[in-house]
Structures are given as structure tokens and as C-alpha cells.
Write a protein that holds these residues in place. Sequence first.
Motif, PDB file in Angstrom:
ATOM      1  N   VAL A  57       0.844  -1.191   0.000  1.00 34.81           N
ATOM      2  CA  VAL A  57       0.000   0.000   0.000  1.00 34.81           C
ATOM      3  C   VAL A  57       0.883   1.246   0.000  1.00 34.81           C
ATOM      4  N   GLN A  58       0.557   2.163  -0.875  1.00 34.11           N
ATOM      5  CA  GLN A  58       1.292   3.431  -0.922  1.00 34.11           C
ATOM      6  C   GLN A  58       0.541   4.489  -0.139  1.00 34.11           C
ATOM      7  N   GLY A  59       1.291   5.324   0.549  1.00 31.55           N
ATOM      8  CA  GLY A  59       0.657   6.378   1.321  1.00 31.55           C
ATOM      9  C   GLY A  59       1.224   7.743   0.986  1.00 31.55           C
ATOM     10  N   ILE A  60       0.950   8.674   1.848  1.00 30.04           N
ATOM     11  CA  ILE A  60       1.451  10.031   1.641  1.00 30.04           C
ATOM     12  C   ILE A  60       2.875  10.148   2.163  1.00 30.04           C
ATOM     13  N   LYS A  61       3.552  11.222   1.781  1.00 26.34           N
ATOM     14  CA  LYS A  61       4.893  11.541   2.276  1.00 26.34           C
ATOM     15  C   LYS A  61       5.924  10.472   1.935  1.00 26.34           C
ATOM     16  N   GLY A  62       5.687   9.676   0.907  1.00 31.67           N
ATOM     17  CA  GLY A  62       6.652   8.672   0.474  1.00 31.67           C
ATOM     18  C   GLY A  62       6.652   7.380   1.267  1.00 31.67           C
ATOM     19  N   PHE A  63       5.684   7.179   2.138  1.00 28.78           N
ATOM     20  CA  PHE A  63       5.602   5.963   2.932  1.00 28.78           C
ATOM     21  C   PHE A  63       4.844   4.865   2.192  1.00 28.78           C
ATOM     22  N   GLU A  64       5.184   3.627   2.529  1.00 30.83           N
ATOM     23  CA  GLU A  64       4.452   2.477   2.054  1.00 30.83           C
ATOM     24  C   GLU A  64       4.396   1.448   3.170  1.00 30.83           C
ATOM     25  N   ALA A  65       3.471   0.526   3.063  1.00 31.33           N
ATOM     26  CA  ALA A  65       3.367  -0.550   4.044  1.00 31.33           C
ATOM     27  C   ALA A  65       2.984  -1.829   3.333  1.00 31.33           C
ATOM     28  N   GLU A  66       3.423  -2.950   3.876  1.00 31.00           N
ATOM     29  CA  GLU A  66       3.136  -4.242   3.266  1.00 31.00           C
ATOM     30  C   GLU A  66       2.392  -5.129   4.246  1.00 31.00           C
ATOM     31  N   PHE A  67       1.256  -5.629   3.821  1.00 33.08           N
ATOM     32  CA  PHE A  67       0.450  -6.555   4.609  1.00 33.08           C
ATOM     33  C   PHE A  67       0.956  -7.973   4.353  1.00 33.08           C
ATOM     34  N   LYS A  68       1.349  -8.657   5.417  1.00 33.51           N
ATOM     35  CA  LYS A  68       1.813 -10.039   5.300  1.00 33.51           C
ATOM     36  C   LYS A  68       0.983 -10.894   6.243  1.00 33.51           C
ATOM     37  N   ARG A  69       0.051 -11.630   5.642  1.00 33.91           N
ATOM     38  CA  ARG A  69      -0.838 -12.451   6.462  1.00 33.91           C
ATOM     39  C   ARG A  69      -0.061 -13.550   7.196  1.00 33.91           C
ATOM     40  N   SER A  70       0.922 -14.133   6.546  1.00 33.79           N
ATOM     41  CA  SER A  70       1.669 -15.248   7.141  1.00 33.79           C
ATOM     42  C   SER A  70       2.434 -14.813   8.393  1.00 33.79           C
ATOM     43  N   GLN A  71       2.780 -13.550   8.456  1.00 32.11           N
ATOM     44  CA  GLN A  71       3.523 -13.019   9.599  1.00 32.11           C
ATOM     45  C   GLN A  71       2.660 -12.138  10.487  1.00 32.11           C
ATOM     46  N   SER A  72       1.392 -11.987  10.139  1.00 30.10           N
ATOM     47  CA  SER A  72       0.493 -11.095  10.894  1.00 30.10           C
ATOM     48  C   SER A  72       1.133  -9.723  11.087  1.00 30.10           C
ATOM     49  N   SER A  73       1.698  -9.209  10.004  1.00 25.89           N
ATOM     50  CA  SER A  73       2.415  -7.938  10.122  1.00 25.89           C
ATOM     51  C   SER A  73       1.926  -6.933   9.096  1.00 25.89           C
ATOM     52  N   PHE A  74       2.167  -5.692   9.417  1.00 26.23           N
ATOM     53  CA  PHE A  74       1.816  -4.574   8.523  1.00 26.23           C
ATOM     54  C   PHE A  74       2.864  -3.496   8.772  1.00 26.23           C
TER      55      PHE A  74
END
Lengths: 113, 113
Positions: A57-74
Motif C-alpha cells: 500500500v502506498q501512502g502520503i509523504k513517500g511511505f508504504e506498508a506491506e500486509f503479510k498475512r503469514s507473519q500477521s504484520s503490517f
Amino acid sequence: AQSVTQPDIHITVSEGASLELRCNYSYGATPYLFWYVQSPGQGLQLLLKYFSGDTLVQGIKGFEAEFKRSQSSFNLRKPSVHWSDAAEYFCAGVNNAGNMLTFGGGTRLMVKP
Amino acid sequence: DVKVTQSSRYLVKRTGEKVFLECVQDMDHENMFWYRQDPGLGLRLIYFSYDVKMKEKGDIPEGYSVSREKKERFSLILESASTNQTSMYLCASSSDRGGYGYTFGSGTRLTVV
């Protein structure tokens, strides 16, 4: 219990270095997940959100995040940090009933010149 | 832009006083929320409201009450302030319940002495 956890209370990076802030969630179904930023003396500003679909997922200010179901992480990432990114960052998720936004404890980011 | 205004930026109150924190939003949002922010604990939901004269308890309602007589205004009440209620209080409003578009106020830092 449904929750969001941020393992790192403080992180310090050098300006221009890459950044990754960790977030783990414990929701039964696919959660709605968010990252917010709070600059000193300010309210919270939404950086990005994940509902479904593309896990990067792309966000504002140059940030991004990745959803990983296998690791329960974001985890939140930025390739090159600027001094103005110094702030507190909150990961948040919506419960299965869809009526309550729950926040992690926050990660305070400091940026060295 | 949606604006959420909290009437006071800083407040100092004495133990046992009745304290009112006011929040007003200008975008006709149905949903309004009060959070408390403490270091290392992130934001914790105190109360929320989905409609006028309607309220629901969040995760930490003890020692607080709320009032929503008009759609745009959501008040947090500390019936008898105590020192452990010294904190930053954040109000938010949203057009939906699922965290899709929360807008936060700048916060009220309350100190109870």
C-alpha cells in the motif's frame, strides 16, 4: 483479544537512511489496518490504509506498508528518511465488528542529521 | 477539509473538580470518539457515539462520561478528576465506523493536580 502491537518504542535513524517500523496484529479475519503519524503538538494524520487487494500500500509523504498475512504484520517503510519525518507513528486496526479503531502503543522516530 | 476542534489545548484542574472537554466537528459526521493517549500505551478508546444522544463505552470508560446533545459536538466529562487522569485527550470524528476516515483534533493536554 483483537489487538495491534508495535514492538519498538523508540527508533533512531540517520537522515537519508531507510526506515522500517514494525506492526503486528491479531485479528481473526482480514483486518482493516492503518498507519497514522503524530508530529509534536499535532493531532494524528492518516498515512495509509489497507482494506484488501494489493498487499503493498502506498501512502502520503513517500511511505508504504506491506500486509503479510503469514507473519500477521503490517510494517511501514520509507526508502530515505527526512528530518521532518521525526514524529510518533501509530499502527491501528479495526475490530471484526467493524466499529472500533484500536491503536498500537506507538513508535517514536528520531532522525539524526 | 474536515476540521475537528478541541476547545482547550492545555488545562490544569484540581483533584475532585468536574471537568468538561469539548469537541466540535464541522463535517456533519455521525461518529465521534474520545481517546486518551499515554506514553507507551498508544491511544485507548474511552467512549464513542454513533448518533445524537447515543453513546457507547470503549475500552476505558471508568471515571468518564460523555454527552452528545448535538451532532457536531461531543463532550467528555470527568465527574471527579483524579491525578491518574492526567493525560492527552484526543477527539476524532468519522463518516463511518470502520476506521476508514477518522479525523483527529489536536488534543487537550489535561493535568490534574
